[in-house]
Motif scaffolding. Structure first.
Motif, PDB file in Angstrom:
ATOM      1  N   ARG A 174       0.727  -1.063   0.083  1.00  0.00           N
ATOM      2  CA  ARG A 174       0.102   0.003  -0.048  1.00  0.00           C
ATOM      3  C   ARG A 174       0.802   1.278   0.074  1.00  0.00           C
ATOM      4  O   ARG A 174       1.743   1.259   0.777  1.00  0.00           O
ATOM      5  CB  ARG A 174      -1.112  -0.261   1.269  1.00  0.00           C
ATOM      6  CG  ARG A 174      -2.249  -0.736   1.039  1.00  0.00           C
ATOM      7  CD  ARG A 174      -3.085  -0.775   2.175  1.00  0.00           C
ATOM      8  NE  ARG A 174      -2.848  -1.759   3.415  1.00  0.00           N
ATOM      9  CZ  ARG A 174      -2.610  -2.916   3.361  1.00  0.00           C
ATOM     10  NH1 ARG A 174      -2.785  -3.563   2.412  1.00  0.00           N
ATOM     11  NH2 ARG A 174      -2.238  -3.482   4.454  1.00  0.00           N
ATOM     12  N   HIS A 232       0.298   5.167   0.558  1.00  0.00           N
ATOM     13  CA  HIS A 232      -0.291   6.401   0.966  1.00  0.00           C
ATOM     14  C   HIS A 232       0.168   7.766   0.619  1.00  0.00           C
ATOM     15  O   HIS A 232       1.343   7.937   0.834  1.00  0.00           O
ATOM     16  CB  HIS A 232      -0.599   6.454   2.559  1.00  0.00           C
ATOM     17  CG  HIS A 232      -0.962   5.081   3.199  1.00  0.00           C
ATOM     18  ND1 HIS A 232      -2.204   4.724   3.459  1.00  0.00           N
ATOM     19  CD2 HIS A 232      -0.315   3.885   3.343  1.00  0.00           C
ATOM     20  CE1 HIS A 232      -2.155   3.539   3.917  1.00  0.00           C
ATOM     21  NE2 HIS A 232      -1.163   3.012   3.828  1.00  0.00           N
ATOM     22  N   ASP A 278      -6.257  13.849  -8.785  1.00  0.00           N
ATOM     23  CA  ASP A 278      -6.694  13.128  -9.911  1.00  0.00           C
ATOM     24  C   ASP A 278      -5.428  12.760 -10.919  1.00  0.00           C
ATOM     25  O   ASP A 278      -5.276  11.956 -11.710  1.00  0.00           O
ATOM     26  CB  ASP A 278      -7.491  13.964 -10.740  1.00  0.00           C
ATOM     27  CG  ASP A 278      -8.917  13.930 -10.337  1.00  0.00           C
ATOM     28  OD1 ASP A 278      -9.233  13.253  -9.546  1.00  0.00           O
ATOM     29  OD2 ASP A 278      -9.766  15.038 -10.661  1.00  0.00           O
ATOM     30  N   LYS A 281      -4.972  -1.133  -7.330  1.00  0.00           N
ATOM     31  CA  LYS A 281      -6.272  -0.364  -7.107  1.00  0.00           C
ATOM     32  C   LYS A 281      -5.962   0.957  -6.297  1.00  0.00           C
ATOM     33  O   LYS A 281      -5.154   1.166  -5.806  1.00  0.00           O
ATOM     34  CB  LYS A 281      -7.361  -1.113  -6.330  1.00  0.00           C
ATOM     35  CG  LYS A 281      -7.830  -2.459  -7.067  1.00  0.00           C
ATOM     36  CD  LYS A 281      -8.449  -3.382  -5.991  1.00  0.00           C
ATOM     37  CE  LYS A 281      -8.787  -4.619  -6.702  1.00  0.00           C
ATOM     38  NZ  LYS A 281      -9.633  -5.442  -5.922  1.00  0.00           N
ATOM     39  N   ALA A 282      -6.807   1.853  -6.596  1.00  0.00           N
ATOM     40  CA  ALA A 282      -6.694   3.280  -5.920  1.00  0.00           C
ATOM     41  C   ALA A 282      -7.887   3.692  -5.298  1.00  0.00           C
ATOM     42  O   ALA A 282      -9.255   3.302  -6.200  1.00  0.00           O
ATOM     43  CB  ALA A 282      -6.256   4.178  -6.895  1.00  0.00           C
ATOM     44  N   SER A 283      -8.055   4.156  -4.237  1.00  0.00           N
ATOM     45  CA  SER A 283      -9.046   4.856  -3.624  1.00  0.00           C
ATOM     46  C   SER A 283      -8.960   6.260  -2.999  1.00  0.00           C
ATOM     47  O   SER A 283      -7.437   6.487  -2.656  1.00  0.00           O
ATOM     48  CB  SER A 283      -9.672   3.805  -2.231  1.00  0.00           C
ATOM     49  OG  SER A 283      -8.657   3.650  -1.357  1.00  0.00           O
ATOM     50  N   PHE A 284      -9.783   7.263  -2.944  1.00  0.00           N
ATOM     51  CA  PHE A 284      -9.403   8.598  -2.362  1.00  0.00           C
ATOM     52  C   PHE A 284     -10.413   9.055  -1.568  1.00  0.00           C
ATOM     53  O   PHE A 284     -11.660   8.779  -1.456  1.00  0.00           O
ATOM     54  CB  PHE A 284      -9.464   9.472  -3.647  1.00  0.00           C
ATOM     55  CG  PHE A 284      -9.399  11.008  -3.143  1.00  0.00           C
ATOM     56  CD1 PHE A 284      -8.046  11.374  -2.977  1.00  0.00           C
ATOM     57  CD2 PHE A 284     -10.341  11.738  -3.153  1.00  0.00           C
ATOM     58  CE1 PHE A 284      -7.863  12.683  -2.124  1.00  0.00           C
ATOM     59  CE2 PHE A 284     -10.119  12.962  -2.827  1.00  0.00           C
ATOM     60  CZ  PHE A 284      -9.003  13.489  -2.280  1.00  0.00           C
ATOM     61  N   THR A 285      -9.951   9.499  -0.249  1.00  0.00           N
ATOM     62  CA  THR A 285     -10.719   9.923   0.779  1.00  0.00           C
ATOM     63  C   THR A 285     -10.470  11.358   0.900  1.00  0.00           C
ATOM     64  O   THR A 285      -9.379  11.753   1.431  1.00  0.00           O
ATOM     65  CB  THR A 285     -10.401   9.170   2.140  1.00  0.00           C
ATOM     66  OG1 THR A 285     -10.543   7.954   1.900  1.00  0.00           O
ATOM     67  CG2 THR A 285     -11.175   9.784   3.256  1.00  0.00           C
ATOM     68  N   LYS A 286     -11.419  12.338   0.574  1.00  0.00           N
ATOM     69  CA  LYS A 286     -11.225  13.661   0.614  1.00  0.00           C
ATOM     70  C   LYS A 286     -11.474  14.281   2.171  1.00  0.00           C
ATOM     71  O   LYS A 286     -12.127  13.877   2.968  1.00  0.00           O
ATOM     72  CB  LYS A 286     -12.195  14.588  -0.244  1.00  0.00           C
ATOM     73  CG  LYS A 286     -13.534  14.239  -0.179  1.00  0.00           C
ATOM     74  CD  LYS A 286     -14.415  14.852  -1.183  1.00  0.00           C
ATOM     75  CE  LYS A 286     -15.949  14.765  -0.739  1.00  0.00           C
ATOM     76  NZ  LYS A 286     -16.587  15.635  -1.891  1.00  0.00           N
ATOM     77  N   LYS A 297      -5.103   9.448  -0.977  1.00  0.00           N
ATOM     78  CA  LYS A 297      -5.194   8.489  -1.908  1.00  0.00           C
ATOM     79  C   LYS A 297      -4.371   7.328  -1.701  1.00  0.00           C
ATOM     80  O   LYS A 297      -2.974   7.612  -1.179  1.00  0.00           O
ATOM     81  CB  LYS A 297      -4.802   9.136  -3.333  1.00  0.00           C
ATOM     82  CG  LYS A 297      -5.200   8.254  -4.427  1.00  0.00           C
ATOM     83  CD  LYS A 297      -5.076   9.059  -5.678  1.00  0.00           C
ATOM     84  CE  LYS A 297      -5.740   8.489  -7.120  1.00  0.00           C
ATOM     85  NZ  LYS A 297      -5.670   9.167  -8.074  1.00  0.00           N
ATOM     86  N   GLU A 299      -2.927   0.106  -3.728  1.00  0.00           N
ATOM     87  CA  GLU A 299      -2.968  -1.057  -3.321  1.00  0.00           C
ATOM     88  C   GLU A 299      -2.373  -1.923  -4.468  1.00  0.00           C
ATOM     89  O   GLU A 299      -3.355  -2.166  -5.331  1.00  0.00           O
ATOM     90  CB  GLU A 299      -4.360  -1.611  -2.769  1.00  0.00           C
ATOM     91  CG  GLU A 299      -4.662  -1.071  -1.393  1.00  0.00           C
ATOM     92  CD  GLU A 299      -5.788  -1.994  -0.764  1.00  0.00           C
ATOM     93  OE1 GLU A 299      -6.240  -2.815  -1.328  1.00  0.00           O
ATOM     94  OE2 GLU A 299      -6.182  -1.595   0.270  1.00  0.00           O
TER      95      GLU A 299
END
Length: 119
Positions: A24, A26, A34, A53-58, A68, A71
């Motif tokens: 991972r 971070h 973006d 894979k990517a995830s974003f928490t604002k 962002k 993984e």
């Protein structure tokens, strides 16, 4: 473009040969998330990799601040103590008006040899 910090971790840190691990990355801070991509996983020699894979928490209403997380599933090509090199993110920082690099420390993982049971 922004002001970012990076850290990385892997789980599990001990695995059997052929077992998948998850690396991972971070990326936290403020900026254009973006444009933050996972090309930093391109230099993982001696590891079989799969698409990350990517995830974003604002952390604000518009998504300028946040985290962002990438993984990256991977499998070690060899048993023994393996080192995943530090990952690096290059970006333009508008506060300093310079290109900057944020990097992580290398990560060690212990890969156990699989034993065959005689029949």
């Amino acid at each position: 473009m922004g002001d970012f910090q990076v850290s990385s971790d892997i789980s599990p840190t001990h695995a059997g040969a052929g077992d998948p691990l998850t690396l991972r990355l971070h990326v936290t801070g403020a900026g254009n998330f973006d444009r933050v991509d996972s090309t930093m996983f391109d230099h993982l020699d001696r590891w079989k990799t799969y698409p990350p894979k990517a995830s974003f928490t604002k952390k604000d209403a518009v998504g300028y601040k946040g985290e962002k997380v990438f993984e990256q599933p991977l499998i070690a090509a060899q048993p023994g103590e393996q080192t995943i090199p530090g990952l690096e993110l290059s970006y333009f920082n508008p506060n300093t008006r310079h290109y900057e690099r944020a990097h992580t420390e290398p990560i060690k993982a212990l890969i156990a040899r699989r034993w065959r049971i005689a029949r």
